[in-house]
Design a protein around this motif. Structure first.
Motif, PDB file in Angstrom:
ATOM      1  N   ALA A   1       0.834  -1.202   0.000  1.00  0.00           N
ATOM      2  CA  ALA A   1       0.000   0.000   0.000  1.00  0.00           C
ATOM      3  C   ALA A   1       0.867   1.249   0.000  1.00  0.00           C
ATOM      4  O   ALA A   1       1.893   1.299   0.676  1.00  0.00           O
ATOM      5  N   VAL A   2       0.410   2.237  -0.726  1.00  0.00           N
ATOM      6  CA  VAL A   2       1.091   3.541  -0.799  1.00  0.00           C
ATOM      7  C   VAL A   2       0.013   4.609  -0.594  1.00  0.00           C
ATOM      8  O   VAL A   2      -1.054   4.546  -1.245  1.00  0.00           O
ATOM      9  N   VAL A   3       0.247   5.566   0.292  1.00  0.00           N
ATOM     10  CA  VAL A   3      -0.756   6.614   0.524  1.00  0.00           C
ATOM     11  C   VAL A   3      -1.042   7.346  -0.789  1.00  0.00           C
ATOM     12  O   VAL A   3      -0.158   7.500  -1.639  1.00  0.00           O
TER      13      VAL A   3
ATOM     14  N   ARG B   1       4.534   7.441  -8.112  1.00  0.00           N
ATOM     15  CA  ARG B   1       5.871   8.047  -8.068  1.00  0.00           C
ATOM     16  C   ARG B   1       6.961   7.015  -7.769  1.00  0.00           C
ATOM     17  O   ARG B   1       8.043   7.369  -7.314  1.00  0.00           O
ATOM     18  N   GLY B   2       6.657   5.732  -8.006  1.00  0.00           N
ATOM     19  CA  GLY B   2       7.686   4.699  -7.888  1.00  0.00           C
ATOM     20  C   GLY B   2       7.818   4.059  -6.520  1.00  0.00           C
ATOM     21  O   GLY B   2       8.662   3.180  -6.337  1.00  0.00           O
ATOM     22  N   VAL B   3       6.967   4.457  -5.555  1.00  0.00           N
ATOM     23  CA  VAL B   3       7.093   3.884  -4.206  1.00  0.00           C
ATOM     24  C   VAL B   3       6.638   2.417  -4.200  1.00  0.00           C
ATOM     25  O   VAL B   3       7.324   1.549  -3.648  1.00  0.00           O
ATOM     26  N   GLY B   4       5.486   2.130  -4.811  1.00  0.00           N
ATOM     27  CA  GLY B   4       4.982   0.759  -4.853  1.00  0.00           C
ATOM     28  C   GLY B   4       5.968  -0.177  -5.527  1.00  0.00           C
ATOM     29  O   GLY B   4       6.217  -1.291  -5.053  1.00  0.00           O
ATOM     30  N   ARG B   5       6.540   0.255  -6.614  1.00  0.00           N
ATOM     31  CA  ARG B   5       7.536  -0.553  -7.336  1.00  0.00           C
ATOM     32  C   ARG B   5       8.726  -0.866  -6.419  1.00  0.00           C
ATOM     33  O   ARG B   5       9.204  -2.003  -6.366  1.00  0.00           O
ATOM     34  N   THR B   6       9.187   0.130  -5.687  1.00  0.00           N
ATOM     35  CA  THR B   6      10.338  -0.077  -4.789  1.00  0.00           C
ATOM     36  C   THR B   6       9.980  -1.057  -3.671  1.00  0.00           C
ATOM     37  O   THR B   6      10.769  -1.945  -3.333  1.00  0.00           O
TER      38      THR B   6
ATOM     39  N   ASP C   1     -10.545  -5.435 -10.443  1.00  0.00           N
ATOM     40  CA  ASP C   1     -10.684  -4.076 -11.001  1.00  0.00           C
ATOM     41  C   ASP C   1      -9.518  -3.164 -10.613  1.00  0.00           C
ATOM     42  O   ASP C   1      -9.567  -1.963 -10.874  1.00  0.00           O
ATOM     43  N   ASN C   2      -8.471  -3.720 -10.003  1.00  0.00           N
ATOM     44  CA  ASN C   2      -7.347  -2.893  -9.547  1.00  0.00           C
ATOM     45  C   ASN C   2      -6.282  -2.808 -10.648  1.00  0.00           C
ATOM     46  O   ASN C   2      -5.209  -3.421 -10.567  1.00  0.00           O
ATOM     47  N   THR C   3      -6.602  -2.025 -11.673  1.00  0.00           N
ATOM     48  CA  THR C   3      -5.738  -1.948 -12.853  1.00  0.00           C
ATOM     49  C   THR C   3      -4.299  -1.533 -12.530  1.00  0.00           C
ATOM     50  O   THR C   3      -3.357  -2.154 -13.047  1.00  0.00           O
TER      51      THR C   3
HETATM   52  C1  LIG Z   1      -0.924  -0.469  -6.256  1.00  0.00           C
HETATM   53  C2  LIG Z   1       0.045   0.506  -5.590  1.00  0.00           C
HETATM   54  C3  LIG Z   1       0.728  -0.192  -4.407  1.00  0.00           C
HETATM   55  C4  LIG Z   1       1.123   0.918  -6.615  1.00  0.00           C
HETATM   56  O1  LIG Z   1       2.018   1.802  -5.969  1.00  0.00           O
HETATM   57  P1  LIG Z   1       2.478   3.165  -6.700  1.00  0.00           P
HETATM   58  O2  LIG Z   1       3.528   3.787  -5.868  1.00  0.00           O
HETATM   59  O3  LIG Z   1       1.270   3.966  -7.008  1.00  0.00           O
HETATM   60  O4  LIG Z   1       3.091   2.581  -8.077  1.00  0.00           O
HETATM   61  P2  LIG Z   1       4.420   3.034  -8.837  1.00  0.00           P
HETATM   62  O5  LIG Z   1       4.422   4.506  -9.052  1.00  0.00           O
HETATM   63  O6  LIG Z   1       5.578   2.436  -8.136  1.00  0.00           O
HETATM   64  O7  LIG Z   1       4.218   2.321 -10.256  1.00  0.00           O
HETATM   65  C5  LIG Z   1       4.572   0.949 -10.413  1.00  0.00           C
HETATM   66  C6  LIG Z   1       3.812   0.381 -11.577  1.00  0.00           C
HETATM   67  O8  LIG Z   1       2.427   0.250 -11.226  1.00  0.00           O
HETATM   68  C7  LIG Z   1       1.633   0.456 -12.397  1.00  0.00           C
HETATM   69  N1  LIG Z   1       0.804   1.627 -12.178  1.00  0.00           N
HETATM   70  C8  LIG Z   1       0.885   2.533 -11.166  1.00  0.00           C
HETATM   71  N2  LIG Z   1      -0.112   3.439 -11.279  1.00  0.00           N
HETATM   72  C9  LIG Z   1      -0.835   3.096 -12.361  1.00  0.00           C
HETATM   73  C10 LIG Z   1      -2.015   3.617 -12.977  1.00  0.00           C
HETATM   74  N3  LIG Z   1      -2.651   4.681 -12.497  1.00  0.00           N
HETATM   75  N4  LIG Z   1      -2.503   2.964 -14.057  1.00  0.00           N
HETATM   76  C11 LIG Z   1      -1.892   1.868 -14.560  1.00  0.00           C
HETATM   77  N5  LIG Z   1      -0.756   1.331 -14.023  1.00  0.00           N
HETATM   78  C12 LIG Z   1      -0.264   1.936 -12.943  1.00  0.00           C
HETATM   79  C13 LIG Z   1       2.594   0.651 -13.543  1.00  0.00           C
HETATM   80  O9  LIG Z   1       2.907  -0.652 -14.076  1.00  0.00           O
HETATM   81  C14 LIG Z   1       3.814   1.214 -12.833  1.00  0.00           C
HETATM   82  O10 LIG Z   1       4.999   1.021 -13.547  1.00  0.00           O
HETATM   83  P3  LIG Z   1       5.476   2.147 -14.620  1.00  0.00           P
HETATM   84  O11 LIG Z   1       5.563   3.426 -13.848  1.00  0.00           O
HETATM   85  O12 LIG Z   1       6.811   1.618 -15.063  1.00  0.00           O
HETATM   86  O13 LIG Z   1       4.439   2.148 -15.682  1.00  0.00           O
HETATM   87  C15 LIG Z   1      -0.677   1.791  -5.097  1.00  0.00           C
HETATM   88  O14 LIG Z   1      -1.323   2.399  -6.181  1.00  0.00           O
HETATM   89  C16 LIG Z   1      -1.666   1.571  -3.966  1.00  0.00           C
HETATM   90  O15 LIG Z   1      -1.307   1.580  -2.805  1.00  0.00           O
HETATM   91  N6  LIG Z   1      -2.943   1.375  -4.335  1.00  0.00           N
HETATM   92  C17 LIG Z   1      -3.988   1.190  -3.307  1.00  0.00           C
HETATM   93  C18 LIG Z   1      -3.762  -0.073  -2.505  1.00  0.00           C
HETATM   94  C19 LIG Z   1      -3.676  -1.285  -3.404  1.00  0.00           C
HETATM   95  O16 LIG Z   1      -4.433  -1.421  -4.342  1.00  0.00           O
HETATM   96  N7  LIG Z   1      -2.732  -2.201  -3.072  1.00  0.00           N
HETATM   97  C20 LIG Z   1      -2.546  -3.430  -3.828  1.00  0.00           C
HETATM   98  C21 LIG Z   1      -3.436  -4.481  -3.303  1.00  0.00           C
HETATM   99  S1  LIG Z   1      -3.150  -6.059  -4.156  1.00  0.00           S
END
Ligand SMILES: CC(C)(COP(=O)(O)OP(=O)(O)OC[C@H]1O[C@@H](n2cnc3c(N)ncnc32)[C@H](O)[C@@H]1OP(=O)(O)O)[C@@H](O)C(=O)NCCC(=O)NCCS
Length: 147
Positions: free
Chosen positions: A71-73, A79-84, A107-109
């Motif tokens: 999870a990322v707020v 901004r790359g936090v989830g990827r890290t 539905d969590n694209t």
């Molecule tokens: C899912 C989640 C953890 C991703 O973290 P994030 O910091 O937003 O993601 P990042 O910026 O690191 O992006 C990593 C990759 O996610 C995908 N991504 C992120 N945002 C996206 C968007 N709006 N649409 C499509 N793909 C997306 C891309 O593949 C991206 O890689 P890229 O930048 O090379 O294209 C975050 O959005 C989140 O906390 N969501 C709510 C909680 C959740 O759904 N957790 C997962 C439960 S299984």
């Protein structure tokens, strides 16, 4: 941003973030986070100036890894936090040489795109996996990396 082991002192903030992100899907309680930490699962936090902006957790056995949460707020998403965070978990499963599995809402694209980009594939569908929303989940898996 710093990635470091999640601390018991972070649990209250984790619960706030859970309610922000997973309000319709039975957000985890303080007890749930405490038992994850007490059970020795691998949990990391992402910190900016000592403020928690995300977290991720994994259980690893000799057979497989299981990603329990990531999870990322909202303010820091995209901004790359989830990827890290995900790559930190994958380094653990790769060190253990085991496959890793997770569930994700169908539905969590954004999350699905992130997992596909890191070697996961969709393996199955669990209907009404999330409650009380009744949302379906995909099971996704990534094979063991034995390099
Ligand atoms: C899912 C989640 C953890 C991703 O973290 P994030 O910091 O937003 O993601 P990042 O910026 O690191 O992006 C990593 C990759 O996610 C995908 N991504 C992120 N945002 C996206 C968007 N709006 N649409 C499509 N793909 C997306 C891309 O593949 C991206 O890689 P890229 O930048 O090379 O294209 C975050 O959005 C989140 O906390 N969501 C709510 C909680 C959740 O759904 N957790 C997962 C439960 S299984």
């Amino acid at each position: 941003m710093t990635i470091a082991p999640l601390r018991h002192a972070d649990v209250a903030r984790c619960v706030e973030i859970e309610h922000e992100l997973f309000h319709g899907d039975d957000p985890w309680s303080e007890n749930a986070f405490r038992s994850e930490l007490d059970n020795g699962n691998f949990y990391v936090g992402a910190y900016v100036d000592d403020a928690l902006i995300g977290y991720a957790g994994l259980a690893v056995s000799e057979y497989e890894g299981s990603i329990h949460t990531i999870a990322v707020v909202s303010a820091w998403q995209g901004r790359g936090v989830g990827r890290t965070l995900l790559r930190t978990l994958l380094a653990q499963v790769d060190a253990a040489g085991v496959p890793v599995y997770l569930e994700v809402r169908t539905d969590n694209t954004p999350a699905i795109a992130m997992y596909l980009a890191h070697g996961f594939e969709q393996l199955g569908l669990r209907r009404r996996y999330y409650q009380p929303s009744g949302a379906d989940a995909y099971t996704m898996g990534r094979p063991a990396n034995r390099d």
